[in-house]
Design an enzyme around this catalytic site. Sequence first.
Site, short mmCIF file in Angstrom:
data_model
loop_
_atom_site.label_atom_id
_atom_site.label_comp_id
_atom_site.label_asym_id
_atom_site.label_seq_id
_atom_site.Cartn_x
_atom_site.Cartn_y
_atom_site.Cartn_z
N HIS A 142 4.26 9.54 12.66
CA HIS A 142 3.29 8.50 12.99
C HIS A 142 3.99 7.28 13.59
O HIS A 142 5.18 7.07 13.34
CB HIS A 142 2.40 8.13 11.80
N HIS A 177 0.82 -1.21 0.00
CA HIS A 177 0.00 0.00 0.00
C HIS A 177 0.86 1.27 0.00
O HIS A 177 0.45 2.32 -0.47
CB HIS A 177 -0.96 0.00 1.20
O1 LIG Z 1 0.01 -2.53 7.99
C1 LIG Z 1 1.06 -1.89 8.14
O2 LIG Z 1 2.15 -2.47 8.20
C2 LIG Z 1 1.10 -0.41 8.21
C3 LIG Z 1 0.00 0.33 8.23
C4 LIG Z 1 0.05 1.81 8.32
C5 LIG Z 1 -0.81 2.48 9.19
C6 LIG Z 1 -0.77 3.86 9.29
C7 LIG Z 1 0.12 4.64 8.55
C8 LIG Z 1 1.01 3.99 7.67
O3 LIG Z 1 1.95 4.67 6.95
C9 LIG Z 1 0.95 2.58 7.53
O4 LIG Z 1 1.77 1.98 6.62
FE FE2 Z 2 3.39 3.32 5.94
#
Ligand SMILES: O=C(O)/C=C/c1cccc(O)c1O
Ligand code: FE2
Length: 314
Positions: free
Chosen positions: A179, A115
Amino acid sequence: MSLALCALSHTPVMGVHQPADDVVDRVQAAIDDARKFVVEFDPELVVVFAPDHYNGFLYDLMPSFCIGAAATAVGDYGTSGGPLPVDGSAARAFTAAALERGVDVAFSERMTVDHGCVQPLDLLFGGIDAVPVVPVFINCVAEPLGPVGRARLLGEAIGSAAVTLDRRVLLLGSGGLSHDPPVPRLAEAPPEVAERLIAGRNPTPEQRAARQARVFDAALAYAAGTTDLMPLNPEWDRRFLAVMASGDLAQIDSWSNESFVEQAGHSSHEVRTWLAAHAALSAQGSYEVRSSFYEAIPEWLAGFGVTTAQPRRS
Ligand SMILES: O=C(O)/C=C/c1cccc(O)c1O
Ligand SMILES: [Fe+2]
């Protein structure tokens, strides 16, 4: 030849657990504006600087950087899955340019992306098939990480090759900002989790669903203030955005890896993708930020930014 930049955060929680309507509206307006910028630029190639989250790159072989000449998306969190339209010759040219400049990138004829790479393509282009791409993996999660300045040198090298192409090239950075999502860390992981971080490719649908549910649950708890995940850091985010806008990117070399984690969370390293994209843009000379959006969105587990930039017009 001409370059342009779009850098934006990704979060798989977008659309699943939403913040207040006015927040969603502001983010959507920023993405719509970025999409308008991209459509007007009409890129012939998109270089995607993106992290991976132990879907394509694991500890059995973890490079700092990897350029893909062919790539497939895993389609996690509802993002587009399947083969990407990678421009293999551009990927090889970028790899040669990086190695020539002393940036020891890895190279893959069969890269896997998640993603982190695909969500911005889905948001800006409506999918992964619209424009030829070159995916550039930057390790932002699997410690130990190299100094942040290495991502700047990577970007400069790729930008120096991109400006020689007789094409419109969009430099896309994906991730950040501050984050601290619940991404496991090898040093603290119990054996079964450590095994997944080392060699856990191709989870079963049930395993992937369980992982995604954990992230969604964490987002709900985080927004409710009931987790020990680090708070977002708007001040740090705005300072980072100011450095990107200044064009004086070398100043970030002094930001230690420890300071990223202490001040902005373990996944704030994802801003290396923004740094690389801006450094690539600088290969065409000084640049100007055309638009900059930022909002801390705990419901999405992220300080959420969207920036568009272009070479400074005289
Ligand atoms: O599922 C994962 O490894 C990461 C999820 C996530 C959640 C919030 C912000 C991000 O940049 C993420 O890749
Ligand atoms: Fe991420």
